[in-house]
Design a protein around this motif. Structure first.
Motif, PDB file in Angstrom:
ATOM      1  N   ASP A 145       0.684  -1.301   0.193  1.00 44.54           N
ATOM      2  CA  ASP A 145      -0.227   0.069  -0.156  1.00 44.54           C
ATOM      3  C   ASP A 145       1.065   1.452   0.118  1.00 44.54           C
ATOM      4  O   ASP A 145       0.620   2.391   0.852  1.00 44.54           O
ATOM      5  N   GLN A 175      -0.690   7.306   0.446  1.00 43.87           N
ATOM      6  CA  GLN A 175      -1.636   8.458   0.159  1.00 43.87           C
ATOM      7  C   GLN A 175      -2.333   7.992   1.892  1.00 43.87           C
ATOM      8  O   GLN A 175      -3.075   6.614   1.969  1.00 43.87           O
ATOM      9  N   VAL A 176      -2.832   8.406   2.444  1.00 42.17           N
ATOM     10  CA  VAL A 176      -3.640   8.313   2.969  1.00 42.17           C
ATOM     11  C   VAL A 176      -4.527  10.002   3.812  1.00 42.17           C
ATOM     12  O   VAL A 176      -4.184  10.541   3.412  1.00 42.17           O
ATOM     13  N   ASP A 177      -6.015   9.281   3.335  1.00 45.44           N
ATOM     14  CA  ASP A 177      -6.887   9.922   3.335  1.00 45.44           C
ATOM     15  C   ASP A 177      -6.681  11.356   2.754  1.00 45.44           C
ATOM     16  O   ASP A 177      -7.120  12.736   2.851  1.00 45.44           O
ATOM     17  N   GLY A 178      -6.371  10.137   1.249  1.00 49.57           N
ATOM     18  CA  GLY A 178      -6.165  12.311   0.375  1.00 49.57           C
ATOM     19  C   GLY A 178      -5.089  12.694   0.084  1.00 49.57           C
ATOM     20  O   GLY A 178      -4.622  13.339  -0.387  1.00 49.57           O
ATOM     21  N   GLU A 179      -4.270  12.491   0.800  1.00 53.25           N
ATOM     22  CA  GLU A 179      -3.365  13.543   1.667  1.00 53.25           C
ATOM     23  C   GLU A 179      -1.253  12.353   1.185  1.00 53.25           C
ATOM     24  O   GLU A 179      -1.894  11.428   1.522  1.00 53.25           O
ATOM     25  N   TRP A 180      -0.391  12.771   0.815  1.00 52.63           N
ATOM     26  CA  TRP A 180       0.613  12.307   0.589  1.00 52.63           C
ATOM     27  C   TRP A 180       1.347  11.951   1.428  1.00 52.63           C
ATOM     28  O   TRP A 180       1.907  13.093   1.783  1.00 52.63           O
ATOM     29  N   GLU A 181       1.984  11.296   2.388  1.00 45.72           N
ATOM     30  CA  GLU A 181       2.764  11.156   3.244  1.00 45.72           C
ATOM     31  C   GLU A 181       4.035   9.873   3.433  1.00 45.72           C
ATOM     32  O   GLU A 181       4.030   9.428   2.837  1.00 45.72           O
TER      33      GLU A 181
END
Length: 95
Positions: free
Chosen positions: A25, A41-47
């Motif tokens: 993932d 990508q977590v909740d539409g944000e890249w981390e």
């Protein structure tokens, strides 16, 4: 199976080509044959992931070469965002 592709981002005043390797993932970010980090990508944000969470496989951790033409790339918020946007473009087939 892992799928590798290249993305080009601006880093400072230079364009840099990075290899992206899709794994589970998240996406490993590779520069000159070594892993510099991984993004997801977590909740539409890249981390940026903690390095301890990355399954490096047989790839070494990237070590900058002060004498070479390589950059010492730092995966900060801006760079992670740029990499994430390029991954999105690749996945949409618009690369």
């Amino acid at each position: 199976m892992e799928e590798a592709f290249n993305v080009k981002i601006n880093y400072g005043n230079q364009a840099v080509t990075l290899t992206i390797l899709h794994h589970k993932d998240y996406f490993k970010v590779i520069y000159f044959g070594g892993i510099i980090g991984a993004v997801r990508q977590v909740d539409g944000e890249w981390e940026l992931m903690d390095f301890q969470e990355i399954d490096a496989g047989d790839l070494p951790r990237y070590t900058p070469d002060a004498k070479g033409e390589r950059l010492e790339i730092v995966l900060d918020e801006h760079t992670v965002y740029a990499i994430g946007k390029e991954i999105e473009l690749y996945n949409s087939g618009e690369d």
